[in-house]
Structures are given as structure tokens and as C-alpha cells.
Design an enzyme around this catalytic site. Structure first.
Site, mmCIF file in Angstrom:
data_model
loop_
_atom_site.group_PDB
_atom_site.id
_atom_site.type_symbol
_atom_site.label_atom_id
_atom_site.label_comp_id
_atom_site.label_asym_id
_atom_site.label_seq_id
_atom_site.Cartn_x
_atom_site.Cartn_y
_atom_site.Cartn_z
ATOM 1 N N GLU A 166 -6.442 12.758 1.665
ATOM 2 C CA GLU A 166 -7.619 12.449 2.492
ATOM 3 C C GLU A 166 -7.749 13.461 3.630
ATOM 4 O O GLU A 166 -8.856 13.870 4.002
ATOM 5 C CB GLU A 166 -7.525 11.024 3.035
ATOM 6 C CG GLU A 166 -7.712 9.986 1.939
ATOM 7 C CD GLU A 166 -7.272 8.588 2.360
ATOM 8 O OE1 GLU A 166 -7.880 7.634 1.888
ATOM 9 O OE2 GLU A 166 -6.312 8.445 3.135
ATOM 10 N N LYS B 222 0.788 -1.226 0.000
ATOM 11 C CA LYS B 222 0.000 0.000 0.000
ATOM 12 C C LYS B 222 0.824 1.282 0.000
ATOM 13 O O LYS B 222 1.855 1.376 0.662
ATOM 14 C CB LYS B 222 -0.898 0.021 1.242
ATOM 15 C CG LYS B 222 -2.054 -0.939 1.155
ATOM 16 C CD LYS B 222 -3.109 -0.420 0.208
ATOM 17 C CE LYS B 222 -4.480 -0.698 0.774
ATOM 18 N NZ LYS B 222 -5.315 0.420 0.720
#
Ligand code: ARG
Length: 459
Positions: free
Chosen positions: A289, A282
């Protein structure tokens, strides 16, 4: 040192004293408070309301106070009620009773609002600079691949091909307007309240115009009661921050999903992503965000100010002490988000083949096909429905749309027959949108240059 109490028979309750204090947060106004105090003391000296030598003495002590606060953090660890009483207390420690002369005829009501206006003005100047930097990054990034095709989306469904420069330009222009909104708000922020007293004005022969000029204010407030009451300038500033943050959140949102493995148009710079504690593969877009998530804070700051003012009568009320944290939070959040966003945009990588491939999907050319048919004399609504039926036929029969269309065109708009292939070329599709503001590479370059020029103007 309290600035009041001679008419009191007891000390404040300790719990209430803590509750009442604002120094823990309004100490951020220290340099503005000192600047305003220096100018005020000079004004008092000039009109001989205080001895000119006292004015000089006090001004020197104020300057030293600020230096001390900057160099010795412990100096700020005081039990002061607010930044205004902090300054007076430290001044009295330094030069004795003469310090009180700095407050001749002056109310904390006008001091609080003067310092806040100065602080917001400086915040606007930082924010317009940071917005200009981000617009520049977006426009330069857009120029670096202005003609790279990608899908443009409506309802999060691929709609028509657009140029990458068109996409960057869309986000840049929103921020150009945010910067201009801040500059317009600045005019209403930059008004001097000092000289308003507690609410009724001052009886001292000070020149408010000179005070305004010394502090860089464009105007003086025209009504003392209004000047100490209203925080509309603060709400307007926070609205500017909220709208700006909403635009940053939209850019963040677009970059988040377009850089994900499912779309893969862009890569985010490693420096602005974080890994997963479990999944080794990841690279999460946490920076974006957070920019998106922090829009909630700034919206809440705006609501906080509006609700704070609602129902208050004219005149200073202690409720207004609650204005500052909302202002600080909105400014900190927007400025932090602008800096992070600029880093992300500067480091954004493009996967041009992936973008091109995604922009080549045949159904995205349907609108262009319908317009081309109509230009051959087929009434537009008829052309629209014809192309719609070809799209559904292609889906049903699994025959490529361009083949279905080529057959249909031969029946309805013979002159188009030789051009069907080019109508399915996304590069051709963007070139066709040549009107100003459209996505043709030439129009995109004009628009990006205009954004770059506009963001450098004084508004
Ligand atoms: N600390 C206050 C504020 O931030 C200013 C003090 C005015 N207080 C007063 N009781 N008049 O709004």
C-alpha cells in the site's frame, strides 16, 4: 562565512537568512561538490591560472574535508548558506586565504548544476541496479511456476486463463523499459556544465574536455547560458522515477487484491505485512500500500519541477534552488520502493490449487470456444454470438456451460464435438496461445528468459 557582502551596508534579515539557506538539504551534494571542486582546482593548476602548489594544497584540504564530514557528523552542523559556501568556509578555516583560489572564475550557478548532475548520475546507477534486481526476482519467481494457471483479468473481471509466468513477465517487462529509460536519460544527464561561469562562460584557459573526462562526463555543455538555466535533465530523471513508481504501484495493487482472502492466489511474506491493533487475524499488505501511495509523491515531484521551470527566463534564478528536494525525494522514494518490492516478490507464496480453481470457471473459456468454432468454418461474429447465447442459457438454466456448448457445437461445428471437454480445460487454454508473447508455457519461458537477458544489457 558569506561569499559576498562587501558592497552591503547591513546583514541579511535573520528570518530571510533561514528562508534563503539550502544547506539543510543540499548538503547531500557534498561529495559531488568536493569532486567537482577538486577537478576544477586541478584544471586551474594545469593551465597556471593558479600556482600548481596551491592547487595541490587545496586538493589535499578538500579531500580531508570530505573525510571529516564522513567521520564527524558535527562537522556538518554549520550555519552555511549552501553546500558550496560550506565547502569554501571550511576550506578557509583549514588553509586560510588560498582557499579562495578554488573559486577563481567559478560561479555557484555552475557549481549547483554540476553537483546535481553528478548526484543524479549516481542515483541512476543505483536505480538501474535495483531495477535489474527486481526484474530478476520477478522473472525467477515466474520461472518457478511458469505454467501454473490463474485467471487473467480485464476490467477487474476474470477474462481468460493465463500462466503465472505470463503475469510475472508482464510486470517484469514494464520495469525493463523503465531501466532503459533511465539509461537513456543518463546520457542527457552526463554533460559537464563546469566552465560556464555565471552564464557567459569562462575567460580562463582551462580545458573543459579534460575536466569532463576527470569527472566521468561524456560531453561538455555547448552553451553556458543554457547550462546554468535548464533543469530538463532533472525533470527527465524524475519522470523516469514517476513512471517506474507507477509500474511498482500497479504490481503492488495486483498483489494486494490477489493475496487477499477473497482471491487467495498468493501469500505475502510476513516480513512485509503488519498486524492490526484490533483484529488479531489480520496481516495487512502495508508495504504494498505504501509503494502504491508513494506514487503520489513522485508524480508531485515531477509536477513540482515542471511548474518550477515554467515561466523562468534564461539564466540562473534562485527559484532553481527548489529543484533539489524534488529530485532527492523522487530518487529516495523509487529506490526504497524497489527494495521493498524485491523483498515481497522474493517471498511471495503461491496457492496453485486456488489459482487453478479460479482459472477453471467455465465462462472464461467462452472466447476460446468462439475461436475454435470459427476455425471450423462458422463466421467469427456468428460464433461469438452463438457462444454468448450459450453463456446466457447456462446462467439461466443452471446447466453447466460445457453441456450447453456440447449440444450447440454438435449443431454447428460437428468436427469440434470430441474436443469440447478440452476447450474447458484451462491448461489446454493457455497451451493454445502459442504465438510469441502469448501465455503458452513455452512462450512464457522464452519471454522470461528474454527479459532476464535484456535487463543485463547496457541499454
Ligand atoms: N544554493 C543555490 C542553488 O541551489 C546556488 C547558489 C546560487 N546562488 C546565487 N545567488 N547565484 O541553486
Amino acid at each position: 562565512m558569506k561569499l559576498w557582502g562587501a558592497n552591503y551596508s547591513s546583514e541579511p534579515d535573520a528570518t530571510f537568512w533561514e528562508f534563503n539557506r539550502s544547506f539543510t538539504f543540499d548538503r547531500r551534494l557534498l561529495s559531488e561538490e568536493v569532486a567537482a571542486s577538486r577537478a576544477y582546482v586541478r584544471a586551474l593548476g594545469r593551465c597556471r591560472a593558479i600556482q600548481p602548489q596551491d592547487a595541490v594544497l587545496i586538493e589535499g584540504a578538500l579531500e580531508q574535508l570530505l573525510t571529516k564530514a564522513r567521520t564527524d557528523p558535527a562537522y556538518l552542523n554549520a550555519d552555511a548558506e549552501d553546500v558550496h559556501s560550506f565547502v569554501e568556509t571550511r576550506l578557509t578555516e583549514a588553509i586560510g586565504e588560498v582557499a579562495g583560489q578554488a573559486h577563481l572564475g567559478r560561479s555557484r550557478n555552475e557549481q549547483a548544476v554540476t553537483a546535481l548532475r553528478l548526484w543524479i548520475r549516481a542515483a541512476i546507477d543505483r536505480m538501474t541496479g535495483a531495477t535489474e534486481r527486481l526484474v530478476t526476482s520477478l522473472a525467477e519467481k515466474g520461472r518457478s511456476a511458469f505454467d501454473a494457471v490463474m485467471p487473467g483479468f480485464t476490467h477487474t473481471r476474470a477474462a481468460e486463463p493465463i500462466a503465472f509466468g505470463h503475469f510475472m513477465g508482464a510486470h517484469a517487462w514494464a520495469l525493463v523499459r523503465d531501466r532503459e529509460r533511465l539509461l537513456a536519460a543518463r546520457r542527457r544527464v552526463n554533460v559537464l556544465p563546469l566552465g560556464s561561469g555565471a552564464l557567459a562562460g569562462t575567460a580562463l584557459p582551462i580545458s573543459r574536455e579534460v575536466l569532463a573526462a576527470e569527472l566521468g562526463f561524456d560531453e561538455i555543455s555547448p552553451n553556458a547560458l543554457d547550462a546554468v538555466t535548464d533543469r530538463d535533465f532533472a525533470a527527465e530523471f524524475v519522470f523516469c522515477c514517476a513512471q517506474l513508481q507507477t509500474h511498482l504501484a500497479r504490481l503492488a495493487e495486483d498483489l494486494i487484491w490477489m493475496s487477499g482472502p477473497e482471491y487467495g492466489f498468493f501469500t505475502l511474506p510476513d516480513a512485509y505485512t503488519t498486524g492490526s491493533s484490533l483484529m488479531p487475524q489480520k496481516k495487512n499488505p502495508d508495504s504494498l500500500e505504501l509503494v502504491r501511495g508513494k506514487a503520489a509523491r513522485v508524480d508531485a515531484d515531477l509536477v513540482r519541477l515542471l511548474v518550477l521551470m515554467k515561466g523562468l527566463p534564461a539564466g540562473y534564478q534562485k527559484d532553481l534552488q527548489e529543484d533539489k528536494e524534488a529530485v532527492f525525494d523522487a530518487a529516495d522514494t523509487a529506490l526504497g520502493s524497489l527494495a521493498v518490492m524485491t523483498g515481497v516478490v522474493d517471498g511471495l507464496g503461491l496457492n496453485r490449487e486456488v489459482m487453478h480453481e479460479a482459472a477453471s470457471r467455465e465462462d472464461m473459456m467462452a472466447a476460446g470456444l468462439a475461436v475454435a468454432l470459427a476455425r471450423q468454418g462458422v463466421p467469427f461474429r456468428k460464433a461469438h454470438s452463438l457462444v454468448g447465447s450459450w453463456v446466457s442459457e447456462a446462467q439461466r438454466t443452471k446447466v453447466p456451460l460445457r453441456e450447453v456448448a456440447a449440444r450447440g457445437v454438435a449443431d454447428h461445428g460437428a468436427a469440434l464435438s470430441g474436443r469440447v471437454e478440452s476447450l474447458f480445460d484451462p491448461d489446454e487454454a493457455i497451451r493454445a496461445k502459442a504465438a510469441p508473447g502469448g501465455t503458452s508455457p513455452a512462450a512464457v519461458l522464452v519471454s522470461l528468459s528474454a527479459a532476464l537477458a535484456r535487463v543485463k544489457t547496457s541499454g
